[in-house]
Structures are given as structure tokens and as C-alpha cells.
Enzyme design. Structure first.
Site, PDB file in Angstrom:
ATOM      1  N   SER A 146      53.911  10.957  49.432  1.00 51.66           N
ATOM      2  CA  SER A 146      52.957  11.947  49.286  1.00 51.66           C
ATOM      3  C   SER A 146      53.441  13.477  49.144  1.00 51.66           C
ATOM      4  O   SER A 146      54.769  13.698  49.044  1.00 51.66           O
ATOM      5  CB  SER A 146      52.366  12.049  50.678  1.00 51.66           C
ATOM      6  OG  SER A 146      51.818  13.152  51.182  1.00 51.66           O
ATOM      7  N   TYR A 159      51.984  12.171  59.910  1.00 59.11           N
ATOM      8  CA  TYR A 159      51.980  11.809  58.482  1.00 59.11           C
ATOM      9  C   TYR A 159      53.104  12.313  57.793  1.00 59.11           C
ATOM     10  O   TYR A 159      53.562  11.610  56.817  1.00 59.11           O
ATOM     11  CB  TYR A 159      50.680  12.475  57.908  1.00 59.11           C
ATOM     12  CG  TYR A 159      50.194  11.987  56.568  1.00 59.11           C
ATOM     13  CD1 TYR A 159      50.652  12.746  55.496  1.00 59.11           C
ATOM     14  CD2 TYR A 159      49.908  10.770  56.493  1.00 59.11           C
ATOM     15  CE1 TYR A 159      50.368  12.244  54.108  1.00 59.11           C
ATOM     16  CE2 TYR A 159      49.330  10.364  55.086  1.00 59.11           C
ATOM     17  CZ  TYR A 159      49.511  11.199  54.043  1.00 59.11           C
ATOM     18  OH  TYR A 159      49.327  10.862  52.712  1.00 59.11           O
TER      19      TYR A 159
END
Ligand code: NAP
Ligand code: GCO
Length: 265
Positions: A146, A159
């Protein structure tokens, strides 16, 4: 080199959490390159939804229910796939969740849940498929990282911690298993139009674009969100023989976000 080096004919690919979204797009790209598609999702309803979607796309996929955080279920999944389909040549650790909560308001349980799905599960699934890859003499593992493998932002502490860890797990699998002709790389999608980011793109009551939507468009040289299909080419490349000397790398598919300070307001 020939263009066949970019093909996946005869290969079996497991893409986790691939009933829809990025996983579905990547699996569909693999199918177009000749791979046999195996996917899992967390319940039968989602697996059935995925099977119907693959069928509609002309893909005869194999779907299984498996919670990737459950090591027993994962080991059973891999054993069943090996019996029913064949040894997994390509693994994409795609399944993931996000919780957008300011860190000091986030419970330890919420933090652990994100780490469990986004970091512990890729470890569990990779550990389950590597022994057969070693026996077979080759393997490809692609971890879906990500922007948050590199950058932080408010409300995504768990996250970002998971995706930063996933980048380093990618490098460690590369380090530990490269000698067995296993390549482990990451793909770092930018901001992609999927259900996971739908809340960030919702139209406001007055019909205007979500502030975060406007922010991302200004932060992206391509001045737009990415589409899941735009990850297919990079994924096929990393799953194919064309990338046999690419290892431990995270390929960012972000429209240039990481290179750009952002458009002046
Ligand atoms: P998504 O639309 O939320 O899809 C995630 C999939 O993973 C869903 O099918 C989900 O099932 C499944 N899943 C969640 N927990 C699972 C578990 N424990 N076991 C099995 N399956 C599970 O997400 P996405 O946007 O396609 O993202 C896919 C991956 O790309 C994620 O790792 C995400 O972090 C990453 N990513 C996304 C973006 C983006 O902009 N969209 C950018 C960078 C990276 P449920 O429907 O039951 O939750
Ligand atoms: C967020 C988004 C991002 C994307 C992606 C960016 O809340 O900032 O969900 O985290 O999902 O990971 O690469």
C-alpha cells in the site's frame, strides 16, 4: 526473451480475498494470461458471488471458504487445492481490511484485528504454500502492500503498521527463499476505486466531491483514482517468468503519488 515469458499458461494461482475488488481484478488478469484461478473468501455467500462473477467473465475459477487468519483453515485450503486442482505456483496475498479510527480512539482489539488480517495472514498463507513451491522448484509470491507501506496518515495506524510490516515480510521471504527460485515481491496500489475506498469517494450532501477525493486527485499526477484493472499488468509481470530476477521489490502502481508533493491549492 519472448512474449511467452509474460504468459502464465499451466500455472495455478491462489488469490486470497478475491471475490471482488483488487483481488478479482488481479485474478482475472492472471486468467487472461493463461493461469488457473483459485480464490478464497471469508464466507460461502462471497465465494458464490465471486464464482458467478468469474463465470460471467468467462473464467472457470475454483472458490473456497477460508478465513486467512485461521492457520488450520489455511493449511486445509492448501491441502485441498493441491488435491483438487494442483500445487500452487503463484500466491497473491490480497485479502485485507482497514479500520479508519484515530489511534487514541482505537481499541487494542481493533488494532490486532487489522494486523491479523493484513500482516499475520500473509505470513500464514505464504508459510503454507512455500514447502510445495520448494519441491516444485519455483514459486511466485505477491503481497499487496500500500501507499501506507511508505507513508502514514491520520486514522490508519493499524493499517500502516501492517502494510509497513508486509513490505518487510516481502523482503524477508525474498531473502530466505530466493535460493529455491521463489520470488517474493509486493505491489503497492495507490488509491484505487474499490469498495474499501468507497467511503472516501462518497458525494457530499450538496453533490460536491468528498474532501478526501479532492485531496487524492490533487496528490496524484494522473489527477485521478486508479482502477483495479490497472493492477493486472504489473501483477502478471511479477507472476511470470519475465520477473524471475526481480525479488524483494515493491512495485508501486499509484499514478505517481509517491513521487509528487501535490498540486498547489
Ligand atoms: P476490499 O474491496 O475490501 O476486498 C478485500 C477482500 O478481502 C474482500 O473480499 C474481503 O472479504 C476479503 N477478506 C477480508 N478479510 C478476510 C479474511 N480474514 N479472510 C479471507 N478474506 C478476507 O479491498 P480492496 O480495495 O480490493 O483491497 C484488496 C487489497 O488491496 C487489500 O489488502 C488492501 O489493503 C489493498 N489495497 C487497496 C487499495 C485501494 O485503494 N483499494 C490500495 C492499496 C492497497 P469481506 O468482503 O468479507 O471483507
Ligand atoms: C486510506 C485508504 C488507503 C488505501 C491504500 C492506499 O484510508 O488511506 O484506504 O489506505 O486503501 O492502502 O495505498
Amino acid at each position: 526473451m519472448t512474449m511467452n515469458d509474460f504468459r502464465l499458461d499451466g500455472k495455478i494461482a491462489l488469490v486470497t480475498g478475491a471475490s471482488y475488488g483488487i483481488g478479482f481484478a488481479i485474478a482475472s488478469g492472471f486468467a487472461a494470461a493463461g493461469a488457473t484461478i483459485v480464490f478464497n473468501d471469508i464466507n460461502q455467500e462471497l465465494v458464490d458471488k465471486g464464482l458467478a462473477a468469474y463465470k460471467e467473465a468467462g473464467i472457470e475459477a475454483h472458490g473456497y471458504v477460508c478465513d486467512v487468519t485461521n492457520e488450520e483453515q489455511v493449511n486445509n485450503l492448501v491441502a485441498t487445492v493441491e488435491k483438487e486442482v494442483g500445487v500452487i505456483d503463484i500466491l497473491v496475498n490480497n485479502a485485507g481490511i482497514i479500520k479508519r479510527i484515530p489511534m487514541c480512539d482505537m481499541t487494542a482489539e481493533d488494532f490486532r484485528k487489522v494486523i491479523d488480517v493484513d500482516l499475520n495472514a500473509p505470513f500464514i498463507v505464504a508459510k503454507a504454500v512455500i514447502p510445495s513451491m520448494i519441491k516444485k522448484g519455483h514459486g511466485k509470491i505477491i503481497n499487496i502492500c500500500s501507499m501506507m507501506s511508505e507513508l502514514g496518515r491520520e486514522t490508519v495506524s493499524a493499517y500502516a503498521a501492517a502494510k509497513g510490516g508486509l513490505k518487510m515480510l516481502t523482503r524477508n521471504i525474498c531473502s530466505e527463499y530466493g535460493e529455491y527460485n521463489i520470488q517474493c515481491n509486493g505491489i503497492g496500489p495507490g488509491y484505487i476505486e474499490t469498495p474499501q475506498t468507497a467511503p472516501l469517494r462518497e458525494r457530499q450532501a450538496d453533490g460536491s466531491r468528498h474532501p478526501f477525493d479532492q485531496f487524492i486527485v490533487a496528490k496524484t499526477p494522473a489527477a485521478r483514482w486508479g482502477k483495479p484493472e490497472e493492477l493486472q499488468g504489473p501483477a502478471v509481470f511479477l507472476a511470470s517468468d519475465a520477473s524471475n530476477f526481480v525479488n524483494g521489490h515493491v512495485l508501486y502502481v499509484d499514478g505517481g503519488i509517491l513521487a509528487y508533493i501535490g498540486k498547489q491549492p
